[in-house]
Design a protein around this motif. Structure first.
Motif, PDB file in Angstrom:
ATOM      1  N   VAL A   1      -7.829  -1.300  -0.649  1.00  0.00           N
ATOM      2  CA  VAL A   1      -8.596  -0.163  -0.138  1.00  0.00           C
ATOM      3  C   VAL A   1      -9.801  -0.709   0.624  1.00  0.00           C
ATOM      4  CG1 VAL A   1     -10.006   1.800  -0.840  1.00  0.00           C
ATOM      5  CG2 VAL A   1      -7.843   1.366  -1.971  1.00  0.00           C
ATOM      6  N   LEU A   2     -10.133  -0.045   1.705  1.00  0.00           N
ATOM      7  CA  LEU A   2     -11.268  -0.471   2.523  1.00  0.00           C
ATOM      8  C   LEU A   2     -12.512  -0.601   1.646  1.00  0.00           C
ATOM      9  CD1 LEU A   2     -11.655  -0.824   5.655  1.00  0.00           C
ATOM     10  CD2 LEU A   2     -12.731   1.405   5.605  1.00  0.00           C
ATOM     11  N   PRO A   3     -13.188  -1.735   1.690  1.00  0.00           N
ATOM     12  CA  PRO A   3     -14.279  -1.969   0.742  1.00  0.00           C
ATOM     13  C   PRO A   3     -15.393  -0.930   0.814  1.00  0.00           C
ATOM     14  CG  PRO A   3     -13.691  -3.995   1.860  1.00  0.00           C
ATOM     15  CD  PRO A   3     -12.897  -2.920   2.510  1.00  0.00           C
ATOM     16  N   LEU A   4     -15.636  -0.387   2.020  1.00  0.00           N
ATOM     17  CA  LEU A   4     -16.707   0.585   2.128  1.00  0.00           C
ATOM     18  C   LEU A   4     -16.380   1.892   1.409  1.00  0.00           C
ATOM     19  CD1 LEU A   4     -17.926   0.237   5.798  1.00  0.00           C
ATOM     20  CD2 LEU A   4     -19.048  -0.484   3.723  1.00  0.00           C
ATOM     21  N   LEU A   5     -15.083   2.110   1.153  1.00  0.00           N
ATOM     22  CA  LEU A   5     -14.686   3.359   0.506  1.00  0.00           C
ATOM     23  C   LEU A   5     -14.545   3.200  -1.002  1.00  0.00           C
ATOM     24  CD1 LEU A   5     -11.947   4.512   3.039  1.00  0.00           C
ATOM     25  CD2 LEU A   5     -14.224   5.447   2.779  1.00  0.00           C
ATOM     26  N   LYS A   6     -15.149   2.162  -1.525  1.00  0.00           N
ATOM     27  CA  LYS A   6     -14.973   1.846  -2.947  1.00  0.00           C
ATOM     28  C   LYS A   6     -15.446   2.968  -3.851  1.00  0.00           C
ATOM     29  CE  LYS A   6     -16.928  -2.004  -4.048  1.00  0.00           C
ATOM     30  NZ  LYS A   6     -17.283  -3.357  -4.500  1.00  0.00           N
ATOM     31  N   HIS A   7     -16.513   3.636  -3.462  1.00  0.00           N
ATOM     32  CA  HIS A   7     -17.062   4.664  -4.337  1.00  0.00           C
ATOM     33  C   HIS A   7     -16.679   6.060  -3.919  1.00  0.00           C
ATOM     34  CE1 HIS A   7     -19.472   1.779  -6.461  1.00  0.00           C
ATOM     35  NE2 HIS A   7     -19.935   1.301  -5.331  1.00  0.00           N
ATOM     36  N   ALA A   8     -16.161   6.208  -2.692  1.00  0.00           N
ATOM     37  CA  ALA A   8     -15.888   7.558  -2.201  1.00  0.00           C
ATOM     38  C   ALA A   8     -14.620   8.099  -2.838  1.00  0.00           C
ATOM     39  CB  ALA A   8     -15.757   7.539  -0.685  1.00  0.00           C
ATOM     40  N   THR A   9     -14.456   9.402  -2.772  1.00  0.00           N
ATOM     41  CA  THR A   9     -13.225  10.050  -3.234  1.00  0.00           C
ATOM     42  C   THR A   9     -12.268  10.114  -2.062  1.00  0.00           C
ATOM     43  OG1 THR A   9     -14.408  11.378  -4.827  1.00  0.00           O
ATOM     44  CG2 THR A   9     -12.259  12.169  -4.181  1.00  0.00           C
ATOM     45  N   LEU A  10     -11.034   9.723  -2.302  1.00  0.00           N
ATOM     46  CA  LEU A  10     -10.050   9.710  -1.226  1.00  0.00           C
ATOM     47  C   LEU A  10      -9.025  10.812  -1.459  1.00  0.00           C
ATOM     48  CD1 LEU A  10      -9.466   5.888  -1.044  1.00  0.00           C
ATOM     49  CD2 LEU A  10     -10.823   7.290   0.480  1.00  0.00           C
ATOM     50  N   VAL A  11      -8.730  11.542  -0.420  1.00  0.00           N
ATOM     51  CA  VAL A  11      -7.691  12.573  -0.457  1.00  0.00           C
ATOM     52  C   VAL A  11      -6.516  11.992   0.328  1.00  0.00           C
ATOM     53  CG1 VAL A  11      -7.093  14.915   0.215  1.00  0.00           C
ATOM     54  CG2 VAL A  11      -9.394  14.402  -0.557  1.00  0.00           C
TER      55      VAL A  11
END
Lengths: 552, 461
Positions: free
Chosen positions: B219-229
Motif C-alpha cells: 500500500v502506498l506509504p502515504l496512505l498508511k493511516h487513511a481509510t481506503l474504499v
C-alpha cells in the motif's frame, strides 16, 4: 519440466547430488569426445560454476526456512513451509529451464545462469517478514473421472423442480381456472396429425383441462383409440348425428354445428371454467392458456392466420401516395410505381389509442381444394374464427342472466340443417365494449390457424395400422459380407473386393400371409451365400473400402 | 411483539396491586402487617399462576406472530447482518464529510480525456465524488467535518483497449496528498487518519495489476493511516489494509434493470458461468490465472449437463442469469469480480470460489447465508457440493437475495437511492466514528515518511 522426469520427484538434498551425478556423467560424456585439455578445463569450470550457483540458492532458501521455524508461530511456519515448498517447485521449474537451456544451447549458459539468480531479494524478504502469499504456479486439480455422476444429476434436477414449483407458487398464476376445450373432429386422413398435436398441447397445460371432443358421424373407434393417450383431467367424447359431406366448403358449417353441440354439453353438465374453441388444426402456445386466465366473461384474442400468404392476392400500393408526407422536403424526387404488400396475417381486434375496441381485422381466407384456389363466397366475408373468442363457462348456463338467449337461437340453427348462414360469434357480445381484450388488445399472437387438409377421397391405412405390406419402391441393399464361421478369426485368403459385385439386388420378399416379418440375418445370408458361391466367393465389403465411390 | 410482552409483564402486577401503583404498594405493605402478608401469599400464588400464563401466552403469541410474519413476508426475508439490520441505516446526520476542492487536473481533466471512465468497472471513484458533492452529509465547513474526501481519479488513465494503467497512479496520489497537505491544515493534523480515498483498482492502493508487483509495492506509504474504499479484499494480504471498506465493483444499474424478465420464468439452468478459463495471453502455461481454479472448473465440468459454462459471451447474458439457480463467481487475476453484483441483482445464488476473499460490506451483509463458498481445492467436487445443498437452504438463499435492500446495496444507482452502495459506504464510515483521539498529532509531529517507496513514485506529477 515433466520431461526431466524422476529427478524432480526426489527430495532436495538427494536431487542435488543427482544433479551433480548427472552433470558429471554429462561432463564425462562430453569429456570423452573432447581431445584438448583446454576445452576440457573450460567445460569443467563452467559446470563447477553452475553447481555453485545452484547450491547457493538452495542454502539461502534453507536458512530462511530455518529462520521462520525459530521466530514464527506454528501457522506461520506451516504457511512458510507451504511457501518454501512452492518456491521449491518454482525453483524446480527454474532448474528445469536452466538444465534444458544449458544442455540445449551451450553458448547462452552464462545468460541463463544470470537469469536463474531470480527471484529477487525483496519478495523473499517479504516472505520472511510475515505470512503474505506469493504468486506461484498452481496445479490444475482434475479429479480422476471428470464426468457427471448420474445420481448427482438426478438430485440436481430434483432441486430444480422444487425451485420451479416454489416459483410457480409465488409468481405464477394463482387460482387457475379450469380450461374447457371444445374440439370438433371427424375421421379423415389429417385427423391423426392434428389431433395428436392438440392432445400433446393440452396435456402440457399446467392446470385441469376438460376436453370435449365432438365427432361428426358418431363416436368411432378410430378417434377413440387416438384419444386414449390424452392426459387431461376429463375427456368427453361425443358423437354428432350428421357426418361430414365430402367437399371442404361445407366443413366450416359442420364444425360450427359441432361447436354449438359442445356448448350445449357444457350447459347440460354445468361445467366450470373457461371455454376455449380449440380446433384440432390450430397450434396453441402454452402462454395462451396463461393469458386466457384473465377472462371474466368474454375475451378476444388475435389469431395468426397462416397458409394464406402466397395464396392471397397482394395489394398494390402507390408509392407516391405512401411517401406523400415524407417527401415534403425533397420536392423534386417523385417516386412512382407500385409496391406489393401482403396484409398482416392476423385476425383479431383493433383498438384505438385509449385501448377500447373499435373494430376487427379479418382476413378473407382461401382454402385449398384439389390444389385449386377457391375464392370464398361473399357470405364468408367478415367471418371470424371462433378460436379467437374465449368465454366463461358460466355465461352458457348460469341462471339469472339472459345471456343464453343466443345459445338457444344457435341450437335452433343447428337443428335446422338447411340454413347456410353461419351464426356470427359476435352475437354473444351484447356490448362489444365490455369484452376483455387479451394479450394487449391483440398485440400478442399466441394462437395460429393453419388449415391443412387433404382431399376427401384420399386413402390412408385405417387406424394408421398397416395390415398388408407396402409396395417396394427402393430395394434394400444386401449385406455384402458373410458371417464368419465361429473359431476362424480371419480369412487371409479373401480376394480384394470388386466394385461391380457390390450391386446385388436384395432377394424379393416372399408373399406370406401374416405379414413379412424380418427373419433375421439368416435368411438373407443364406440367400447371399448361395449367391456368392457361384461367383467364387468374391466378397464386397463396404467397410474395408471407405473411399469407394458407391459410398458417396 | 415487544409491546405484547411488556403488556403481559405488567398484567400480573396490575392484577395483584388492585389499583395501587407500584410505589404505593411498598408503602401499603409497610403499613398493614398480617392482612397484607396473607394477601402477599395469595398474591404470590396468584403471581406464580399469572406469571406462568404470561410466559405461555407470550410464547404462543411469538409463534403466531412469527408465522404470520413469515406468511406475509414469505417472498423475501429481512437481512440481519452481524451488526443488526444495518443495511437500511440512514447515514445522514451521523457524519459530516468535507470534500476538498482539487484542481481539475486530478479529476475532471481525466474524464474529459476519456469518458470511458464512467462506464468501466472502476467508475466508482467518479460516482462517489458526484454523490458526495450533492449529498446532505457534505459540509462546507471543514472544522465540523468528521471525514475528509479527496477526489482524485487514479484509475482513469486508460489504455486504448479500456484497461487502466496504474503506473502513474502513485505519483498522482502523492501529488494530490501534497496539495491538500500544503493548502489545508487537516492532513497534517492527523497525517490522514480521518481522510478517506476511493481506490477501486485491481489491488487497491498497491497500484498495480500484477499481484507479484502489487505485493512488492505494498500500500502506498502515504496512505498508511487513511481509510481506503476499495474493491479488492483478501484476508492476510498486503493490499488490504486494516479498516478498509470493501465495495462492489461498478456495474451500470440502468443497463441491468432494463433487462429483467418476468419472475415467473422458471429457473432451469443449474450452474451458469461465462468468462475465461485460461488467459492464454498472459498465462500461456496455465496455473497462474485464477490460481488454476477456473481451469479446474472447465476441465472437470465441461461435459456436465448441469453446468452451462463457456467463454462465449451471449447477448442474452443477463436474461440467462435470471434463468439460472447458481452463478459461479470464481477469482480471476484478482479475487473480486462484477459477477457477484450481477448475481445478486438477478437473483442467482453466487458460488464464490476465492480463498480468503473479503466480500463487499461484509460487516453489513451476511454473505455466508446468501452465497455458497467453495474452497479452491474443492473445485473438482463442485457438482457434488451444489447438488447436495437441500432445497430449503436454496429457497432460503433465494428469499434473502430477493430482498430489495440487498439488491440496492450492491448498486451505485443514479440518482442515489436510500440503501444503495453510496449509503453503505457512508454507513461504514459512520460506524468508524468517533475517531480515536490518538490520531490527532502534536504540531510538528511527523509519522509518515514522505520519501518512502520506490524511487519512481517520488517524481512529482
Amino acid at each position: 519440466m515433466k520431461a526431466n522426469g524422476g529427478v524432480h520427484r526426489l527430495p532436495r538434498a538427494r536431487s542435488k547430488i543427482q544433479y551433480g551425478c548427472n552433470l558429471e556423467q554429462v561432463a564425462d560424456g562430453t569429456l570423452r569426445s573432447l581431445t584438448t585439455p583446454v576445452s576440457r578445463l573450460t567445460v569443467q569450470s563452467m559446470l563447477c560454476f553452475i553447481s555453485l550457483i545452484l547450491g547457493f540458492q538452495f542454502t539461502r532458501e534453507a536458512t530462511i526456512f530455518a529462520g521462520n521455524l525459530q521466530h514464527g508461530t506454528v501457522s506461520n511456519t506451516l504457511s512458510s513451509f507451504n511457501f518454501s515448498a512452492n518456491i521449491r517447485s518454482g525453483i524446480r521449474s527454474n532448474f528445469a529451464m536452466q538444465i534444458s537451456q544449458t544442455l540445449g544451447n551451450g553458448s547462452d549458459v552464462f545468460g541463463t545462469l544470470v537469469r536463474s539468480i531470480l527471484p529477487p531479494d525483496p519478495v523473499v524478504s517479504e516472505l520472511s517478514k510475515s505470512k503474505k502469499p506469493v504468486v506461484w504456479q498452481h496445479e490444475i486439480l482434475v479429479r480422476p473421472w471428470p464426468h457427471p455422476d448420474p445420481l448427482e444429476v438426478m438430485q440436481a434436477y430434483g432441486l430444480i423442480s422444487r425451485i420451479q414449483l416454489e416459483q410457480r407458487q409465488i409468481h405464477g398464476i394463482k387460482d387457475w381456472k379450469p380450461i374447457i376445450a371444445i374440439t370438433p373432429t371427424f375421421v379423415r386422413a389429417f385427423q391423426a396429425l392434428h389431433l395428436t398435436a392438440l392432445m400433446h398441447t393440452l396435456s402440457l397445460v399446467p392446470g385441469p383441462v376438460t376436453w370435449i371432443v365432438i365427432e361428426a358421424g358418431g363416436v368411432t373407434n378410430e378417434t377413440a383409440s387416438l384419444l386414449t393417450q390424452a392426459h387431461v383431467h376429463r375427456l368427453l367424447h361425443l358423437g354428432f348425428v350428421d357426418s361430414i359431406t365430402p367437399g371442404l366448403e361445407e366443413q366450416p358449417l359442420l364444425e360450427t354445428r359441432l361447436r354449438i353441440e359442445g356448448l350445449r354439453c357444457v350447459q347440460e353438465h354445468k361445467l366450470e371454467g373457461i371455454i376455449v374453441f380449440a380446433d384440432e388444426s390450430n397450434v396453441h402456445s402454452l402462454e395462451f392458456f396463461n393469458m386466457v386466465q384473465e377472462v371474466n366473461w368474454f375475451g378476444v384474442v388475435s389469431v395468426g392466420m397462416l397458409g394464406h400468404a402466397s395464396f392471397g392476392e397482394p395489394m398494390e400500393y402507390d408509392i407516391g401516395a405512401l411517401h406523400e408526407g415524407k417527401n415534403e422536403e425533397q420536392g423534386s424526387h417523385q417516386l412512382s410505381g407500385t409496391i406489393l404488400r401482403f396484409e398482416p396475417q392476423v385476425q383479431g381486434p383493433v383498438c384505438d389509442s385509449m385501448g377500447k375496441l373499435v373494430g376487427w381485422h379479418t382476413f378473407d381466407g382461401f382454402h385449398l381444394e384439389d390444389r385449386v384456389f377457391k375464392v370464398p363466397d361473399k357470405s364468408h366475408e367478415g367471418r371470424l374464427e371462433w378460436a379467437g373468442f374465449v368465454l366463461n363457462a358460466r355465461a352458457v348456463w348460469e341462471a339469472g342472466s339472459d345471456e343464453p338467449v343466443w345459445l338457444d337461437s344457435w341450437l335452433n340453427w343447428t337443428r335446422s340443417s338447411g340454413d347456410k348462414n353461419l351464426p356470427d360469434i359476435r352475437s354473444i357480445l351484447r356490448d362489444e365494449k365490455r369484452v376483455k381484450l387479451l394479450g394487449g388488445c391483440g398485440h400478442q399472437v399466441l394462437l395460429w390457424w393453419a388449415r391443412m387438409e387433404a382431399h376427401a377421397n384420399i386413402s390412408y391405412p385405417s387406424n394408421w395400422a398397416l395390415d398388408s405390406p407396402l409396395e417396394i419402391v427402393i430395394p434394400a441393399r444386401s449385406t455384402p459380407w458373410t458371417d464368419m464361421p465361429k473359431g476362424r478369426p480371419s480369412l487371409p485368403h479373401l480376394p480384394t473386393p470388386s466394385l461391380l459385385e457390390a450391386v446385388t439386388p436384395a432377394p424379393t420378399p416372399s408373399r406370406r400371409k401374416g405379414g413379412n416379418r424380418v427373419r433375421g440375418r439368416d435368411s438373407k445370408l443364406k440367400h447371399s451365400r448361395h449367391r456368392q458361391d457361384p461367383l467364387k466367393g468374391k466378397v464386397t465389403d463396404d467397410r474395408r473400402n471407405p473411399g469407394s465411390s458407391r459410398r458417396s | 411483539m415487544v409491546v405484547v410482552f411488556l403488556l403481559l409483564l405488567l398484567m400480573p402486577s396490575s392484577r395483584s396491586a388492585t389499583s395501587i401503583s407500584v410505589v404505593d404498594r411498598n408503602v401499603v405493605v409497610g403499613e398493614m402487617g398480617e392482612m397484607l402478608q396473607l394477601r402477599k401469599r395469595r398474591r404470590r400464588r396468584r403471581g406464580h399462576v399469572s406469571l406462568l400464563t404470561c410466559v405461555v401466552g407470550f410464547l404462543f403469541l411469538c409463534q403466531v406472530s412469527r408465522l404470520a410474519a413469515a406468511a406475509v413476508l414469505h417472498r423475501h426475508q429481512r437481512i440481519s447482518g452481524s451488526a443488526g439490520d444495518v443495511l437500511e441505516d440512514n447515514p445522514v446526520g451521523r457524519l459530516k464529510v468535507f470534500v476538498y476542492e482539487l484542481p481539475s487536473k486530478y479529476n475532471k481533466d481525466w474524464l474529459e480525456k476519456d469518458p470511458r471512465c464512467l462506464t468501466h468497472m472502476f467508475a466508482a471513484e467518479e460516482f462517489v465524488h458526484d454523490f458526495l458533492l450533492t449529498s446532505p452529509v457534505r459540509t462546507h465547513n471543514p472544522k465540523e467535518a468528521d471525514w475528509f474526501y479527496t477526489p482524485v481519479y487514479t484509475t482513469c488513465d486508460l489504455m486504448p483497449n479500456g484497461l487502466p494503467l496504474p503506473f502513474k497512479s502513485p505519483r498522482i496520489m502523492r501529488s494530490a496528498i501534497s496539495y491538500i497537505s500544503t493548502h489545508w491544515p487537516y492532513w497534517n493534523r492527523t497525517e490522514g487518519a480521518d481522510h478517506f480515498f476511493v481506490v477501486p483498482h485491481d489491488f487497491g492502493a498497491c497500484f498495480h495489476y500484477q499481484e507479484e508487483k502489487a505485493i512488492e509495492r505494498g500500500v502506498l506509504p502515504l496512505l498508511k493511516h487513511a481509510t481506503l474504499v476499495q474493491t479488492f479484499g483478501q484476508n492476510h494480504h498486503v493490499c488490504l489494509k486494516e479498516g478498509s471498506i470493501v465495495v462492489p465493483p461498478y456495474a451500470p444499474p440502468e443497463k441491468m434493470q432494463s433487462r429483467f424478465i418476468p419472475l415467473s420464468t422458471p429457473r432451469s439452468i443449474f450452474v451458469y458461468f461465462r468468462g475465461l478459463f485460461y488467459d492464454v495471453g498472459n498465462d500461456p502455461e496455465g496455473g497462474y490465472y485464477a490460481r488454476g481454479a477456473r481451469a479446474a472448473v472447465w476441465e472437470n465440468f465441461k461435459d456436465n449437463p448441469l453446468f452451462d459454462i463457456s467463454t462465449q459471451h451471449p447477448s442474452t447474458y443477463y436474461e440467462d442469469m435470471q434463468r439460472a439457480i447458481f452463478c459461479l463467481c470464481p477469482l480471476g487475476w484478482a479475487p473480486w469480480s462484477p459477477r457477484l453484483v450481477e448475481g445478486v441483482i438477478f437473483g442467482c445464488i453466487p458460488v464464490i470460489i476465492a480463498d480468503d476473499i473479503v466480500l463487499p460490506f461484509a460487516d453489513a451483509i451476511p454473505w455466508e447465508k446468501i452465497g455458497v463458498f467453495v474452497a479452491e481445492k474443492d473445485v473438482p467436487n463442485l457438482d457434488k457440493i451444489l447438488s447436495s445443498i437441500s432445497p430449503e437452504q436454496v429457497l432460503e438463499k433465494q428469499r434473502l437475495l430477493a430482498n430489495p435492500a440487498m439488491k440496492q446495496a450492491m448498486l451505485f444507482s443514479q440518482p442515489a437511492l436510500p440503501g444503495d452502495a453510496f449509503h453503505q459506504i457512508l454507513n461504514g464510515l459512520a460506524r468508524k466514528l468517533p475517531h480515536d483521539p490518538h490520531i490527532y498529532l502534536e504540531p510538528g509531529q511527523m509519522v509518515l515518511n514522505w520519501t518512502e517507496g520506490p524511487v519512481g513514485d517520488l517524481k512529482p506529477w
